[in-house]
Design a protein around this motif. Structure first.
Motif, PDB file in Angstrom:
ATOM      1  N   MET A  61      24.873  45.938  35.374  1.00  0.00           N
ATOM      2  CA  MET A  61      25.053  46.515  36.703  1.00  0.00           C
ATOM      3  C   MET A  61      26.088  45.747  37.536  1.00  0.00           C
ATOM      4  O   MET A  61      26.899  46.354  38.247  1.00  0.00           O
ATOM      5  CB  MET A  61      23.715  46.550  37.432  1.00  0.00           C
ATOM      6  CG  MET A  61      23.742  47.306  38.750  1.00  0.00           C
ATOM      7  SD  MET A  61      24.002  49.074  38.533  1.00  0.00           S
ATOM      8  CE  MET A  61      22.426  49.551  37.823  1.00  0.00           C
ATOM      9  N   LYS A  62      26.073  44.430  37.465  1.00  0.00           N
ATOM     10  CA  LYS A  62      26.994  43.643  38.288  1.00  0.00           C
ATOM     11  C   LYS A  62      28.441  43.954  37.941  1.00  0.00           C
ATOM     12  O   LYS A  62      29.266  44.214  38.837  1.00  0.00           O
ATOM     13  CB  LYS A  62      26.710  42.153  38.121  1.00  0.00           C
ATOM     14  CG  LYS A  62      27.634  41.260  38.945  1.00  0.00           C
ATOM     15  CD  LYS A  62      27.267  39.797  38.825  1.00  0.00           C
ATOM     16  CE  LYS A  62      28.209  38.922  39.648  1.00  0.00           C
ATOM     17  NZ  LYS A  62      27.834  37.480  39.578  1.00  0.00           N
ATOM     18  N   ASP A  63      28.780  43.930  36.661  1.00  0.00           N
ATOM     19  CA  ASP A  63      30.156  44.226  36.251  1.00  0.00           C
ATOM     20  C   ASP A  63      30.547  45.654  36.646  1.00  0.00           C
ATOM     21  O   ASP A  63      31.690  45.903  37.051  1.00  0.00           O
ATOM     22  CB  ASP A  63      30.315  44.037  34.747  1.00  0.00           C
ATOM     23  CG  ASP A  63      30.218  42.574  34.340  1.00  0.00           C
ATOM     24  OD1 ASP A  63      30.438  41.709  35.209  1.00  0.00           O
ATOM     25  OD2 ASP A  63      29.905  42.298  33.172  1.00  0.00           O
ATOM     26  N   GLU A  64      29.600  46.574  36.526  1.00  0.00           N
ATOM     27  CA  GLU A  64      29.876  47.968  36.899  1.00  0.00           C
ATOM     28  C   GLU A  64      30.185  48.084  38.388  1.00  0.00           C
ATOM     29  O   GLU A  64      31.138  48.753  38.800  1.00  0.00           O
ATOM     30  CB  GLU A  64      28.662  48.830  36.537  1.00  0.00           C
ATOM     31  CG  GLU A  64      28.841  50.301  36.813  1.00  0.00           C
ATOM     32  CD  GLU A  64      29.471  51.036  35.641  1.00  0.00           C
ATOM     33  OE1 GLU A  64      29.695  52.235  35.778  1.00  0.00           O
ATOM     34  OE2 GLU A  64      29.747  50.391  34.619  1.00  0.00           O
ATOM     35  N   LEU A  65      29.391  47.410  39.203  1.00  0.00           N
ATOM     36  CA  LEU A  65      29.594  47.477  40.657  1.00  0.00           C
ATOM     37  C   LEU A  65      30.894  46.804  41.068  1.00  0.00           C
ATOM     38  O   LEU A  65      31.597  47.281  41.967  1.00  0.00           O
ATOM     39  CB  LEU A  65      28.406  46.833  41.369  1.00  0.00           C
ATOM     40  CG  LEU A  65      27.078  47.603  41.283  1.00  0.00           C
ATOM     41  CD1 LEU A  65      25.946  46.767  41.875  1.00  0.00           C
ATOM     42  CD2 LEU A  65      27.187  48.935  42.010  1.00  0.00           C
ATOM     43  N   ILE A  66      31.224  45.692  40.426  1.00  0.00           N
ATOM     44  CA  ILE A  66      32.481  45.009  40.743  1.00  0.00           C
ATOM     45  C   ILE A  66      33.661  45.931  40.460  1.00  0.00           C
ATOM     46  O   ILE A  66      34.585  46.058  41.282  1.00  0.00           O
ATOM     47  CB  ILE A  66      32.606  43.700  39.934  1.00  0.00           C
ATOM     48  CG1 ILE A  66      31.572  42.678  40.409  1.00  0.00           C
ATOM     49  CG2 ILE A  66      34.010  43.116  40.066  1.00  0.00           C
ATOM     50  CD1 ILE A  66      31.501  41.440  39.542  1.00  0.00           C
ATOM     51  N   THR A  67      33.626  46.588  39.310  1.00  0.00           N
ATOM     52  CA  THR A  67      34.717  47.498  38.953  1.00  0.00           C
ATOM     53  C   THR A  67      34.845  48.640  39.950  1.00  0.00           C
ATOM     54  O   THR A  67      35.950  48.972  40.408  1.00  0.00           O
ATOM     55  CB  THR A  67      34.486  48.054  37.536  1.00  0.00           C
ATOM     56  OG1 THR A  67      34.411  46.971  36.611  1.00  0.00           O
ATOM     57  CG2 THR A  67      35.616  48.990  37.133  1.00  0.00           C
ATOM     58  N   ILE A  68      33.717  49.254  40.325  1.00  0.00           N
ATOM     59  CA  ILE A  68      33.747  50.397  41.234  1.00  0.00           C
ATOM     60  C   ILE A  68      34.194  49.980  42.626  1.00  0.00           C
ATOM     61  O   ILE A  68      35.028  50.656  43.259  1.00  0.00           O
ATOM     62  CB  ILE A  68      32.363  51.066  41.277  1.00  0.00           C
ATOM     63  CG1 ILE A  68      32.049  51.693  39.918  1.00  0.00           C
ATOM     64  CG2 ILE A  68      32.289  52.117  42.376  1.00  0.00           C
ATOM     65  CD1 ILE A  68      30.643  52.246  39.810  1.00  0.00           C
ATOM     66  N   VAL A  69      33.665  48.874  43.128  1.00  0.00           N
ATOM     67  CA  VAL A  69      34.020  48.427  44.482  1.00  0.00           C
ATOM     68  C   VAL A  69      35.501  48.099  44.575  1.00  0.00           C
ATOM     69  O   VAL A  69      36.189  48.492  45.525  1.00  0.00           O
ATOM     70  CB  VAL A  69      33.154  47.216  44.875  1.00  0.00           C
ATOM     71  CG1 VAL A  69      33.723  46.530  46.108  1.00  0.00           C
ATOM     72  CG2 VAL A  69      31.724  47.653  45.152  1.00  0.00           C
ATOM     73  N   ARG A  70      36.017  47.377  43.587  1.00  0.00           N
ATOM     74  CA  ARG A  70      37.434  47.001  43.634  1.00  0.00           C
ATOM     75  C   ARG A  70      38.327  48.224  43.468  1.00  0.00           C
ATOM     76  O   ARG A  70      39.432  48.286  44.025  1.00  0.00           O
ATOM     77  CB  ARG A  70      37.725  45.946  42.563  1.00  0.00           C
ATOM     78  CG  ARG A  70      36.984  44.631  42.799  1.00  0.00           C
ATOM     79  CD  ARG A  70      37.338  43.596  41.757  1.00  0.00           C
ATOM     80  NE  ARG A  70      38.657  43.050  41.983  1.00  0.00           N
ATOM     81  CZ  ARG A  70      38.923  41.984  42.739  1.00  0.00           C
ATOM     82  NH1 ARG A  70      37.945  41.363  43.371  1.00  0.00           N
ATOM     83  NH2 ARG A  70      40.146  41.544  42.877  1.00  0.00           N
ATOM     84  N   MET A  71      37.860  49.208  42.720  1.00  0.00           N
ATOM     85  CA  MET A  71      38.633  50.432  42.555  1.00  0.00           C
ATOM     86  C   MET A  71      38.671  51.221  43.871  1.00  0.00           C
ATOM     87  O   MET A  71      39.733  51.704  44.298  1.00  0.00           O
ATOM     88  CB  MET A  71      38.019  51.283  41.443  1.00  0.00           C
ATOM     89  CG  MET A  71      38.807  52.552  41.103  1.00  0.00           C
ATOM     90  SD  MET A  71      37.931  53.538  39.864  1.00  0.00           S
ATOM     91  CE  MET A  71      37.782  52.340  38.538  1.00  0.00           C
ATOM     92  N   LEU A  72      37.515  51.338  44.542  1.00  0.00           N
ATOM     93  CA  LEU A  72      37.453  52.117  45.777  1.00  0.00           C
ATOM     94  C   LEU A  72      38.162  51.430  46.937  1.00  0.00           C
ATOM     95  O   LEU A  72      38.596  52.091  47.876  1.00  0.00           O
ATOM     96  CB  LEU A  72      35.989  52.378  46.159  1.00  0.00           C
ATOM     97  CG  LEU A  72      35.197  53.291  45.223  1.00  0.00           C
ATOM     98  CD1 LEU A  72      33.759  53.433  45.691  1.00  0.00           C
ATOM     99  CD2 LEU A  72      35.846  54.665  45.120  1.00  0.00           C
ATOM    100  N   THR A  73      38.275  50.113  46.895  1.00  0.00           N
ATOM    101  CA  THR A  73      38.954  49.380  47.967  1.00  0.00           C
ATOM    102  C   THR A  73      40.402  49.062  47.642  1.00  0.00           C
ATOM    103  O   THR A  73      41.057  48.338  48.394  1.00  0.00           O
ATOM    104  CB  THR A  73      38.187  48.078  48.274  1.00  0.00           C
ATOM    105  OG1 THR A  73      38.023  47.321  47.069  1.00  0.00           O
ATOM    106  CG2 THR A  73      36.819  48.385  48.866  1.00  0.00           C
TER     107      THR A  73
END
Length: 322
Positions: A268-280
């Motif tokens: 979950m952590k790696d998934e969230l990091i990828t999504i957050v950095r992509m959206l920002t």
């Protein structure tokens, strides 16, 4: 005879008797029945090592695994009235609250924190199902508003981990009023252009599902999490029909378009990091938490000029031909 009974027999029994094992050293998986050593289970984020069943995890334990180094700062949440309706069923509402606080060690059913996740600053909210079923009361509404205001102030994404049985009945209509309040908080994030990501865990039901839990920009769920408004048993009793296999579980909702991803807790952590950095609009995170290598600014060495080239030795005079 007394000597044998009083000394010899107890001594023999003490040598061959089985030692008592503390009950808190082992946990039985409710899915497969496997006995799991508590330290191994904790290191595996409360996921069964045999069948990968996701057990309950507190927001504090989740945040220690989510934030870099397990370091985070709690965000203060305004305290509401303790017993606005003077509600009493089998127990008084304040007595239930004190029992839940003693059992969980937390003040309420929601924890708000800020910190860095993969060197990416975020604000996170976690709901604790072990605190009165994670029920949504006035404190939960205040917590989501405080998290949204903090995210807007710091210009950070907001990540929410939901786990609730619905609205808190001891607060009556005041608990239902948290549905529009939290919707307004989510709208604050939208107006500020900040991502709002929801991770739905087991179970997420009732008024929570009908409000802030299904208003995210991205919806992720843990495997086999129950996500619904009314539970399958209530629906079966109402329509008097058998529901499909896995109805209202995360995988079923993913297949029917209600979720974006179903992700294992350890990923979950790696998934969230990828999504957050992509959206920002940030570059991908560097693996291993190391800074990107700096390009070397070595000057290009010039080629040797013709004048600097080594000259051939002149031929000896005796070898010259006429």
């Amino acid at each position: 005879m007394n000597w044998i009974n009083n000394y010899v027999r107890p001594k023999i029994n003490s040598l061959f008797s089985r030692r008592e094992v503390p009950e808190n050293l082992w946990t039985k998986c409710p899915e497969c029945g496997q006995m799991l050593f508590h330290r191994e289970l904790s290191e595996n984020l409360n996921v069964c090592t045999n069948c990968q069943h996701h057990m309950a995890i507190t927001p504090r334990e989740r945040f220690e695994a989510l934030f870099d180094g397990g370091i985070f700062t709690e965000v203060k949440v305004p305290e509401p009235l303790t017993d606005p309706l003077h509600f009493r069923d089998q127990k008084r509402y304040p007595d239930r609250m004190r029992a839940a606080q003693k059992a969980t060690g937390e003040a309420e059913a929601m924890l708000v924190a800020e910190g860095e996740m993969g060197r990416t600053p975020i604000v996170a909210v976690g709901q604790d199902f072990s605190f009165m079923g994670g029920s949504m009361g006035m404190y939960v509404g205040n917590a989501i508003i405080a998290a949204a205001e903090r995210a807007v102030q710091l210009k950070r994404p907001l990540i929410l981990f939901s786990a609730a049985g619905g609205a808190r009945m001891q607060e009556g209509i005041l608990s239902l009023m948290q549905m529009p309040r939290t919707t307004v908080a989510v709208e604050m994030l939208r107006e500020a252009g900040l991502p709002y990501i929801v991770v739905l865990t087991h179970p997420t039901t009732g008024g929570v599902t009908a409000s802030y839990a299904m208003l995210g920009d991205v919806h992720i769920a843990e495997p086999n999490a129950l996500i619904c408004f009314a539970g399958p048993r209530v629906i079966e009793q109402t329509i008097r029909e058998k529901l499909p296999e896995g109805f209202q579980r995360a995988e079923y909702l993913l297949d029917h378009g209600m979720l974006d991803r179903v992700t294992h807790r350890k990923a979950m952590k790696d998934e969230l990091i990828t999504i957050v950095r992509m959206l920002t609009g940030q570059p991908p995170a560097v693996r291993g938490d190391l800074p990107a290598p700096e390009p070397e600014d070595a000057p290009d060495s010039p080629e040797p000029a013709a004048a600097d080239a080594p000259k051939a030795d002149p031929a000896p005079a005796g070898d010259a031909k006429a």
